[in-house]
Write an enzyme that holds these catalytic residues in place. Structure first.
Site, mmCIF file in Angstrom:
data_model
loop_
_atom_site.group_PDB
_atom_site.id
_atom_site.type_symbol
_atom_site.label_atom_id
_atom_site.label_comp_id
_atom_site.label_asym_id
_atom_site.label_seq_id
_atom_site.Cartn_x
_atom_site.Cartn_y
_atom_site.Cartn_z
ATOM 1 N N SER A 44 -74.121 13.195 -29.881
ATOM 2 C CA SER A 44 -73.791 12.640 -31.192
ATOM 3 C C SER A 44 -75.016 12.700 -32.106
ATOM 4 O O SER A 44 -75.652 13.737 -32.218
ATOM 5 C CB SER A 44 -73.267 11.205 -31.017
ATOM 6 O OG SER A 44 -72.684 10.719 -32.211
ATOM 7 N N GLU B 24 -69.722 20.546 -30.957
ATOM 8 C CA GLU B 24 -68.658 19.538 -30.867
ATOM 9 C C GLU B 24 -68.800 18.610 -32.060
ATOM 10 O O GLU B 24 -69.827 18.585 -32.728
ATOM 11 C CB GLU B 24 -68.740 18.760 -29.555
ATOM 12 C CG GLU B 24 -70.052 18.004 -29.326
ATOM 13 C CD GLU B 24 -70.123 16.645 -30.005
ATOM 14 O OE1 GLU B 24 -69.057 16.058 -30.288
ATOM 15 O OE2 GLU B 24 -71.235 16.166 -30.260
ATOM 16 N N HIS C 49 -66.862 13.585 -28.117
ATOM 17 C CA HIS C 49 -66.651 12.145 -28.243
ATOM 18 C C HIS C 49 -65.346 11.768 -27.536
ATOM 19 O O HIS C 49 -64.377 11.328 -28.160
ATOM 20 C CB HIS C 49 -66.622 11.750 -29.710
ATOM 21 C CG HIS C 49 -67.961 11.860 -30.382
ATOM 22 N ND1 HIS C 49 -68.572 13.065 -30.629
ATOM 23 C CD2 HIS C 49 -68.790 10.901 -30.869
ATOM 24 C CE1 HIS C 49 -69.736 12.845 -31.239
ATOM 25 N NE2 HIS C 49 -69.890 11.544 -31.387
#
Length: 362
Positions: free
Chosen positions: A149, A244, A315
């Site tokens: 992230s 991602e 996630h």
């Protein structure tokens, strides 16, 4: 009594010379896999927490994460980092920066640096990280750096400025501290950090039959694209780029991918790997038929580079663990995708079991 750092210097002297040279130059094409990172000694079970981004609001969830790591035999340090809050961040910029820079003052480096959570804020720290001192120490010790992230900003900067690899993998708050911890995520975490030549497989049918090798790198698309034009984005040619994201409409994903295309980054890669984008119920605001598949189809029209899908990371609850900044080989076909990683730091399995990590699962 000799320090751990002295012991490592004796056992890794030849490998350290090559790694220290690499710390001052950007990564380009991968070299042949070597035994630069053997299994580390048993005595170091220290995990140092980093909170470079958003605050961790639930004290109970923070503690659950620490408890689970301790059950697995780890010594968890720098706990105060996850208790701080300043505005939306886990402390002031100076406090969060100090968590990283103070590592260069240590005699012995920890087994692992574990990100507390994502959110936002890591990019504000990048100009003031002491890369010149920190990078050689992390590489010499074989310290594993774990997160994803927003933590992607730290991972990419360490790779760009010092050739330091890391792992895209579970974080303290959402994964180790979350309710109903994922057995799959924990098992993948254990295997990737303790097994040389880690292999990740996906049964997703691929559009091309291909194989190749390169440095596997990347992370969160939003964070990576925000670093374009800065000195904190690695200059990797012939690499295996992994991406991602979460919570983005299809057109926003395409815009970020187009930014990487216009900057020439996508064209430089040997292959591009797409993980999970957690689309859920997200629908394009202007055209409900414009989906992630539409974005991928457009990208395939533009690029000669193979675009491969189905990597079980993002996630999501069940995620694998991926070495970043290290050599990898891939094979893709209608039967699926296989990635084999090499030359990344691994550590002993002593005390680190799935049973311990899942004990008292909520």
């Amino acid at each position: 009594m000799l320090s751990r750092r002295s012991l490592l210097r004796t056992g890794l002297s030849l490998a350290a010379i090559g790694m220290l040279q690499a710390c001052s130059s950007p990564l380009r094409r991968p070299t042949s896999p070597t035994a630069a990172y053997p299994t580390m000694p048993l005595q170091n079970q220290e995990i140092t927490l980093l909170a470079c981004s958003g605050s961790l609001p639930s004290a109970a969830q923070r503690q659950h994460g620490i408890d689970r790591l301790q059950q697995a035999g780890f010594d968890v340090t720098n706990r105060e980092a996850i208790d701080r809050q300043y505005q939306r961040f886990a402390g002031t910029d100076q406090q969060r920066l100090q968590d990283l820079n103070q590592l260069s003052q240590r005699q012995d480096m920890p087994r692992m640096l574990l990100a507390g959570r994502g959110g936002y804020g890591a990019c504000r720290l990048l100009p003031d990280i002491d890369y010149a001192r920190l990078c050689p120490m992390l590489k010499e010790a074989g310290t594993q750096i774990m997160g994803y992230s927003d933590f992607t900003a730290i991972q990419l900067a360490l790779l760009a400025k010092g050739g330091v690899g890391s792992f895209a993998g579970p974080m303290l708050y959402s994964d180790f501290g979350g309710r109903n911890i994922s057995p799959y995520t924990m098992q993948q975490f254990i295997q990737a950090t303790t097994t040389p030549d880690w292999v990740v497989r996906s049964q997703t049918m691929q559009s091309v039959n291909d194989h190749g090798e390169g440095i596997f790198w990347g992370g969160n698309l939003s964070v990576l694209s925000s670093l374009v034009g800065s000195p904190y984005l690695p200059d990797i040619r012939g690499g295996l780029l992994f991406l991602e994201d979460v919570g983005e409409q299809p057109y926003r994903l395409e815009r970020m991918l187009q930014q990487l295309y216009l900057a020439g980054i996508l064209q430089w890669q040997r292959a591009i790997f797409l993980g999970d984008f957690a689309m859920g119920r997200i629908v394009d605001a202007y055209d409900a038929g414009y989906t992630l598949d539409s974005v991928i189809a457009q990208l395939r029209q533009q690029l000669k580079v193979p675009i491969l899908t189905g990597i079980p990371f993002g996630h999501i609850h069940d995620k694998t663990t991926l070495p970043l900044g290290y050599p990898a080989r891939f094979n893709s076909s209608e039967n699926g995708l296989e990635l084999q990683f090499s030359d990344y730091p691994v550590h002993s399995t002593t005390g680190l079991t799935l049973e311990n990590l899942l004990h008292n699962n909520l």
